[in-house]
Design a protein around this motif. Structure first.
Motif, short mmCIF file in Angstrom:
data_model
loop_
_atom_site.label_atom_id
_atom_site.label_comp_id
_atom_site.label_asym_id
_atom_site.label_seq_id
_atom_site.Cartn_x
_atom_site.Cartn_y
_atom_site.Cartn_z
N ASP A 242 0.86 -1.18 0.00
CA ASP A 242 0.00 0.00 0.00
C ASP A 242 0.90 1.23 0.00
O ASP A 242 2.11 1.14 0.26
N GLU A 243 0.31 2.39 -0.29
CA GLU A 243 1.08 3.63 -0.31
C GLU A 243 0.19 4.77 0.15
O GLU A 243 -1.03 4.70 0.06
N THR A 244 0.83 5.81 0.67
CA THR A 244 0.09 6.99 1.12
C THR A 244 0.96 8.22 0.97
O THR A 244 2.20 8.14 1.02
N GLY A 245 0.32 9.37 0.77
CA GLY A 245 1.06 10.61 0.60
C GLY A 245 1.70 11.08 1.88
O GLY A 245 1.16 10.91 2.97
N VAL A 246 2.90 11.68 1.76
CA VAL A 246 3.64 12.19 2.91
C VAL A 246 4.09 13.61 2.61
O VAL A 246 4.75 13.86 1.60
N ASN A 247 3.71 14.52 3.48
CA ASN A 247 4.09 15.92 3.33
C ASN A 247 5.51 16.13 3.87
O ASN A 247 5.74 16.05 5.07
N ILE A 248 6.45 16.40 2.97
CA ILE A 248 7.82 16.67 3.36
C ILE A 248 8.15 18.10 2.97
O ILE A 248 8.39 18.41 1.80
N ASN A 249 8.11 18.97 3.97
CA ASN A 249 8.40 20.39 3.77
C ASN A 249 7.56 20.97 2.63
O ASN A 249 8.07 21.60 1.70
N SER A 250 6.24 20.70 2.69
CA SER A 250 5.24 21.21 1.73
C SER A 250 5.35 20.57 0.35
O SER A 250 4.75 21.06 -0.61
N THR A 251 6.09 19.49 0.22
CA THR A 251 6.19 18.75 -1.04
C THR A 251 5.65 17.35 -0.81
O THR A 251 6.04 16.69 0.15
N ASN A 252 4.78 16.89 -1.71
CA ASN A 252 4.18 15.58 -1.54
C ASN A 252 5.12 14.47 -1.97
O ASN A 252 5.63 14.48 -3.09
N ASN A 253 5.38 13.55 -1.08
CA ASN A 253 6.13 12.33 -1.37
C ASN A 253 5.24 11.15 -1.00
O ASN A 253 4.09 11.34 -0.61
N TRP A 254 5.80 9.95 -1.08
CA TRP A 254 4.98 8.77 -0.84
C TRP A 254 5.67 7.78 0.08
O TRP A 254 6.87 7.52 -0.06
N ALA A 255 4.90 7.29 1.02
CA ALA A 255 5.36 6.21 1.91
C ALA A 255 4.79 4.90 1.38
O ALA A 255 3.58 4.77 1.21
N TRP A 256 5.65 3.96 1.09
CA TRP A 256 5.27 2.65 0.57
C TRP A 256 5.49 1.59 1.65
O TRP A 256 6.46 1.64 2.39
N THR A 257 4.58 0.65 1.73
CA THR A 257 4.77 -0.47 2.65
C THR A 257 4.62 -1.78 1.91
O THR A 257 3.77 -1.92 1.01
N PHE A 258 5.46 -2.73 2.25
CA PHE A 258 5.38 -4.12 1.78
C PHE A 258 5.46 -4.97 3.03
O PHE A 258 6.44 -4.88 3.78
N GLN A 259 4.45 -5.80 3.27
CA GLN A 259 4.39 -6.47 4.56
C GLN A 259 3.71 -7.82 4.45
O GLN A 259 3.03 -8.13 3.47
#
Length: 464
Positions: A242-259
């Motif tokens: 799954d993945e979700t958006g991550v706010n890094i200093n007002s820039t959107n990045n993505w957190a990915w998980t594999f589990q």
């Protein structure tokens, strides 16, 4: 006679002009009607979105988007006859006494409250005991490392050296490093409040920069464990992602998980596309079955097969049932998936029942749908596209029917962001992902996450 004809012709010309004017007016009104009809159609379409709003119960939207809170909650769980709270026959639990208390205080009467006579010489009789569990004041313990030289009889001067990891005049030890990492990643405490907590609780004056340094140091120490978790996930046949958006200093990045059920790996990448998966899982997924939602990036990988999350599908079908109340297609598709899940739970996935499910599904995918129900048609087309990945869980008991495990693994990022607002740097997000992967993996294996982090903190990493 001529005069009468002239008057008549003038009247006819007047009537013709009026007819022309009326025709122009009719043409204008017709055009205006068509324009208004288009506006009504657009407004009706826009209004339909508000008549049946999407929320976490009928779509893939996170619960945090449910604001204002829905007055009527819906759940995919079937209702039971159980009342809230403890059930009948449930044995309650209370605090248990410690067999060997640290401190024992004896309370014996010294004089008679009736006549005032001294009781110190009278024999005492034990009546009962109670215990109070408390935490003593915690103060830092400082270890000072002193160096000494010794000269041998041969004349050589032997110099002592500081232990590995003791590189600064004053530094924080393993327990402090572990506690800071635990409070930041597991308990979501922001750095500024963490500095305040350490000062109020232990009298430790750790600046926000010092906390950031410790977290980065712990990330380096945990790198070997972090990579071993990734390898463990890759070695498992069935993994959820799954993945979700991550706010890094007002820039959107993505957190990915594999589990999977024993390990959780979380990584940060600026991209949400398949190249992020290729970067994170460089070896490829040719030995894995992916359990995911319908995000297209997962289906561009070289995975052996896939399983669509049925929880996602049922939520979308709930929305379609709410919006198109007359249409029965969504209701029948939802019932089919629910029946398949029941077969799985009851371990009743016989060949005949599975074939019946698949045949009904195939009929639903080719059933004509009213062209006005666009969203139902879109969902049907998606089912046709991913028809091989809807009921894989009926063929293989190791494949879970939903991706709830991955959603739980990634949800903590949203909690962290809700508390802290955002990550100030990409490295800070990576630090959180690394430590959080270790913590979640420890919890899945019934281990104390703080103790695991403390063991990692004991690793000696020489840093400048």
């Amino acid at each position: 006679m001529t005069e009468q004809l002239s008057i008549l012709f003038n009247k006819i010309d007047g009537l013709l002009n009026r007819i022309d004017n009326l025709e122009s007016e009719v043409s204008r009104l017709t055009s205006e009607k068509q324009s208004l009809s288009g506006q009504v159609k657009d407004l009706t379409k826009l209004l339909s979105k508000y008549e049946t709003p999407k929320n976490s119960q009928n779509s893939s939207r996170p619960p945090s988007s449910d604001f204002p809170k829905q007055q009527k909650t819906q759940s995919l769980r079937e209702p039971t006859l159980k009342k809230p709270g403890g059930q009948f026959g449930h044995e309650g639990s209370t605090l248990r006494m410690v067999p060997a208390p640290n401190i024992t205080e004896r309370h014996t009467p010294c004089y008679c409250i009736c006549c005032g006579q001294d009781l110190s010489q009278q024999q005492e009789c034990f009546v009962g005991k109670r215990q109070v569990i408390d935490i003593p004041p915690i103060v830092p313990m400082v270890t000072e490392h002193q160096l000494f030289d010794r000269r041998c009889q041969c004349g050589h001067l032997n110099k002592a050296s500081y232990p590995i990891g003791v590189t600064a005049p004053v530094s924080y030890g393993e327990n402090t490093q572990a506690l800071i990492s635990y409070l930041s990643a597991r308990q979501y405490v922001p750095i500024k409040r963490l500095s305040e907590f350490l000062s109020d609780m232990f009298g430790l004056s750790v600046s926000t920069g010092g906390i950031d340094y410790i977290l980065n140091k712990m990330t380096k120490k945990a790198s070997v464990v972090y990579e071993s978790i990734r390898q463990d996930v890759l070695r498992t046949t069935v993994i959820g992602a799954d993945e979700t958006g991550v706010n890094i200093n007002s820039t959107n990045n993505w957190a990915w998980t594999f589990q999977h059920e024993r390990a959780t790996f979380i990584a940060i990448h600026p991209n949400r596309g398949s190249k992020a998966i290729d970067k994170i899982m460089t070896e490829g997924l040719q030995n894995n079955i992916l359990v995911t939602d319908c995000w297209s990036s997962y289906f561009k990988t070289n995975a052996v097969s896939h399983q669509l999350c049925t929880a996602h599908l049922l939520r979308e079908l709930t929305f379609l049932k709410e919006k198109y109340k007359i249409d029965t297609w969504a209701t029948r598709m939802s019932g089919l998936i629910t029946n398949a899940l029941c077969l799985r739970r009851e371990n009743n996935t016989t060949k005949a029942k599975v074939e019946q499910i698949l045949n009904t599904f195939a009929e639903l995918t080719i059933e004509p749908i009213n062209e006005e129900r666009i969203e139902v048609i879109v969902f049907q087309k998606r089912m046709v596209k991913y028809s091989d990945y809807v009921f894989n869980f009926l063929h293989n008991k190791d494949i879970p029917p939903d991706n709830n495990g991955s959603e739980r693994a990634i949800r903590n990022f949203k909690v962290k962001l809700k508390v802290s607002g955002f990550f100030k740097s990409f490295a800070g997000a990576v630090t959180y992902a690394t430590i959080r992967s270790v913590i979640d993996t420890a919890i899945k294996n019934s281990q104390n996450p703080l103790e695991i982090i403390r063991l990692i903190a004991q690793c000696k990493v020489a840093t400048k």
